[in-house]
Design an enzyme around this catalytic site. Sequence first.
Site, mmCIF file in Angstrom:
data_model
loop_
_atom_site.group_PDB
_atom_site.id
_atom_site.type_symbol
_atom_site.label_atom_id
_atom_site.label_comp_id
_atom_site.label_asym_id
_atom_site.label_seq_id
_atom_site.Cartn_x
_atom_site.Cartn_y
_atom_site.Cartn_z
ATOM 1 N N ASP A 137 -7.853 6.364 -2.182
ATOM 2 C CA ASP A 137 -7.926 7.432 -3.191
ATOM 3 C C ASP A 137 -6.804 7.278 -4.216
ATOM 4 O OD1 ASP A 137 -5.804 8.259 -1.631
ATOM 5 O OD2 ASP A 137 -6.537 10.296 -1.296
ATOM 6 N N SER A 138 -5.919 6.275 -3.992
ATOM 7 C CA SER A 138 -4.923 5.916 -5.010
ATOM 8 C C SER A 138 -5.618 5.548 -6.316
ATOM 9 C CB SER A 138 -4.062 4.747 -4.534
ATOM 10 O OG SER A 138 -4.874 3.670 -4.111
ATOM 11 N N ASP A 151 -11.570 5.659 1.764
ATOM 12 C CA ASP A 151 -10.544 6.700 1.934
ATOM 13 C C ASP A 151 -11.180 8.057 1.659
ATOM 14 O OD1 ASP A 151 -7.985 7.488 2.431
ATOM 15 O OD2 ASP A 151 -7.125 6.697 0.566
ATOM 16 N N LYS A 193 -10.919 6.384 6.310
ATOM 17 C CA LYS A 193 -9.511 6.710 6.597
ATOM 18 C C LYS A 193 -9.294 8.196 6.323
ATOM 19 C CE LYS A 193 -5.930 5.438 3.832
ATOM 20 N NZ LYS A 193 -5.306 6.734 3.487
ATOM 21 N N GLU A 226 -6.206 11.397 6.525
ATOM 22 C CA GLU A 226 -4.758 11.646 6.606
ATOM 23 C C GLU A 226 -4.448 12.778 7.581
ATOM 24 O OE1 GLU A 226 -2.958 12.277 2.784
ATOM 25 O OE2 GLU A 226 -3.758 10.413 1.957
ATOM 26 N N GLU A 265 3.042 5.368 6.566
ATOM 27 C CA GLU A 265 3.529 5.279 5.186
ATOM 28 C C GLU A 265 4.938 5.843 5.063
ATOM 29 O OE1 GLU A 265 0.741 6.462 2.187
ATOM 30 O OE2 GLU A 265 2.223 6.315 0.580
HETATM 31 O O1 KIV Z 1 -4.985 5.394 -1.334
HETATM 32 C C1 KIV Z 1 -4.412 4.365 -0.945
HETATM 33 O O2 KIV Z 1 -4.449 3.340 -1.613
HETATM 34 C C2 KIV Z 1 -3.733 4.445 0.352
HETATM 35 C C3 KIV Z 1 -2.729 3.449 0.769
HETATM 36 C C4 KIV Z 1 -2.462 3.429 2.215
HETATM 37 C C5 KIV Z 1 -2.448 2.247 0.056
HETATM 38 O O3 KIV Z 1 -3.975 5.371 1.064
#
Ligand code: KIV
Length: 276
Positions: free
Chosen positions: A43-44, A82, A111, A113, A181
């Site tokens: 999500d970056s 993500d 993924k 969080e 992280e």
């Molecule tokens: O959003 C992202 O790119 C991440 C990282 C772990 C690089 O969550």
Amino acid sequence: MKTISTFQRLKDSNEKIAMLTAYDYSTAQVLDAAEVDAVLVGDSLAMVALGYENTYNISIDDMLIFIRAVARGAKNSFIIGDMPFMSYNLSIEQGLENAGKMIQAGANAVKLEGCNEFILSLVRRCVESGIPVLGHLGFTPQLMNTIGGHKIQGKSSEKIESILSCAKELEKAGCFGIVLELMPAESAKYITDNLKIPTIGIGAGVNCSGQIVVTDDILGKFTDFVPKFVKRYANLHDEMLKGIKLYKQEVKESMFPSERESFELAESEKDKLKIQ
Ligand code: KIV
């Protein structure tokens, strides 16, 4: 073809896991050709590809567009989608449905969080439904406002034990790996050594089972800020600027397009129009 067992095998045989982010088709093709161990559609991309200040402004529907593009480019890679902010926080049903959409769009895993009872239940439900989950602990950007900014995590023995206990819960719930992280290298090593599943570090030192970084950061394409943990392997911003300036100059001077990049009209047609 890589699967979740590949990552466990790599950790067990002490071979580091190299992951990178991709958001578009052509970058995904390069990562695929380099045979990186996994491609994260992070999500970056809200910041790096869309120019937002943080990751809050990207929706599940936006993410699906980028996952589909990456899946078309990285045909032989393990792709992780993500889950964006608020796409899994409302209910287990919402999280499961959106995780399923990511898999249908071409991701092999998702993924998430954090780690609380809700997240642990969601991980269990995803895994039971055939959706592999990568956890994410330490600094978790989606919780930035409650954490109080970009702060290094796991700086005291109590905090390290607390991250480890979360990591163990995620492992028990079925996560195949955990991103760690922004924490001291020793903290990440302690956590990694006390888990069976692999850890993937970002700003967490060399002793994690593997590493993930934002591709545009290490290639010098995204230049708004450079985190301390980023190493530059190329300078694409400058290379692109050079190429684009040259293009502009050649257009202004009528040097582009040349005959080589142009199409020619047949002589018979030129005669009819009386042109040279
Ligand atoms: O959003 C992202 O790119 C991440 C990282 C772990 C690089 O969550």
